[in-house]
Design an enzyme around this catalytic site. Structure first.
Site, PDB file in Angstrom:
ATOM      1  N   LYS A 194       0.834  -1.219   0.000  1.00 40.52           N
ATOM      2  CA  LYS A 194       0.000   0.000   0.000  1.00 40.52           C
ATOM      3  C   LYS A 194       0.858   1.255   0.000  1.00 40.52           C
ATOM      4  CE  LYS A 194       0.519   1.305   4.498  1.00 40.52           C
ATOM      5  NZ  LYS A 194       0.686   2.643   5.104  1.00 40.52           N
ATOM      6  N   GLU A 284       8.514   5.395   4.177  1.00 40.08           N
ATOM      7  CA  GLU A 284       8.701   3.943   4.069  1.00 40.08           C
ATOM      8  C   GLU A 284       8.518   3.447   2.638  1.00 40.08           C
ATOM      9  OE1 GLU A 284       9.769   1.648   5.962  1.00 40.08           O
ATOM     10  OE2 GLU A 284       9.269   1.997   8.060  1.00 40.08           O
TER      11      GLU A 284
END
EC number: 1.1.1.94
Length: 338
Positions: A194, A284
């Site tokens: 995601k 991230e």
């Protein structure tokens, strides 16, 4: 060995602090450890994480602990909330200090750098087979969780007893709904992929493509996630839940997401280094993109959106050219024959 705390949280960034606040708000004695002694001293003095969650006071049940040995001795329940690229390093530091009855859960979202391995494989390599493992995943912005706004997440692990205990620890009728799940692999994968798709959604909006394009990208991103998950033995139904569709929609559509904001900056013409500096915290998804791309290539899984985002981040391709390539792909059925 008797617990002096209900749970120890390793990682005093925004998400680790938010989870610690939520646990302590449930009345659970919670220890919060971070790697920077100066930061931990500041947290103890301020009784809040002014750097990441300003103005949100720590509950009385939340204790700051700068000594890793003391933090790990206090409880057999250990929640790891650190960036994915230091996940293995933190486990290496913790290993000689863990109690024999320790149980390890992480809320880290990502894969192992360079190899693209799941974090469960990293944990087993470092810790061996003796400790129960679990993962916490789902659509959570740290600030909203810390403020007590309604949130829902999922937890899965290697030991049903540990999973159920985590549901009891984390669940709060007023602030946090926790779903047990038996798909350990799927929950880990959703949290990594995601982030990649969120960068793409941000790039699309930064270019100015609009809501139609963003929605198409999210939908096809979910297809890529499911495809990769099934190749690893995950349950496709998992990706319609909190750790799949839930986390994907949240991260792709709200500017609280660092990954989405990073993509927005790229779409508006910033280079990668400038966009990262603009965010000011760990993005991230930047590393996750390389990890997911590596994993997909190794498994022979087609992930065209991920591949184009990889080319933008690591090969200097422009977001506009990446979008053009996706749009010019060969026509195909949305529901190919099985």
């Amino acid at each position: 060995m008797k617990n002096s705390a209900d749970i120890t949280v390793l990682g005093a960034g925004s998400y680790g602090s938010a989870l610690a606040i939520s646990l302590a708000s449930n009345g659970h004695k919670t220890l919060l450890w971070g790697h920077d002694p100066v930061h931990m001293q500041t947290l103890a003095q301020d009784k809040c994480n002014q750097a990441f969650l300003p103005g949100i006071a720590f509950p009385d049940c939340l204790q700051i602990e700068a000594d890793l040995a003391k933090a790990l001795a206090a409880s057999n329940n250990v929640l790891v909330v650190v960036p994915s690229h230091v996940f293995g390093t933190v486990l290496e530091q913790a290993k000689p200090l863990l109690r024999s009855d320790a149980r390890i859960v992480w809320a880290t979202k990502g894969l192992e750098p360079e190899t693209g391995r799941l974090l469960q494989d990293v944990a087993r390599d470092v810790l061996g087979e003796q400790y129960p493992l679990a993962v916490l995943s789902g659509p959570t912005f740290a600030k909203e969780l810390a403020m007590g706004l309604p949130t829902a997440i999922s937890v899965a692990g290697t030991c049903p007893t540990f999973t159920n205990d985590l549901v009891e620890l984390l669940h709060s009728p007023k602030r946090l709904r926790v779903y047990a799940n038996d798909d350990f692999t799927g929950l880990q994968l959703g949290g990594a992929v995601k982030n990649v798709i969120a960068i793409g959604a941000g790039m699309s909006d930064g270019i100015g493509f609009g809501a139609n394009a963003r929605t198409a990208l999210i939908t096809r991103g979910l297809v890529e996630l499911t495809r990769l998950g099934e190749a690893l033995g995950a349950n496709a139904a998992t990706f319609m839940g909190m750790a799949g569709l839930g986390d994907l929609v949240l991260t792709c559509t709200d500017n609280q997401s660092r990954n989405r904001r990073f993509g927005l900056a790229l779409g508006k013409g910033c280079d990668v280094m400038t966009a990262q500096a603009e965010i000011g915290q760990v993005v991230e998804g930047y590393r996750n993109t390389k990890e997911v791309f590596t994993l997909a290539k190794r498994l022979g899984v087609e992930m065209p959106i991920t591949e184009q985002i990889y080319q933008v981040l690591y090969q200097g391709k422009s977001p506009v050219d990446a979008a053009k390539e996706l749009l010019s792909r060969e026509k195909k059925s949305e529901t190919p024959a099985q």
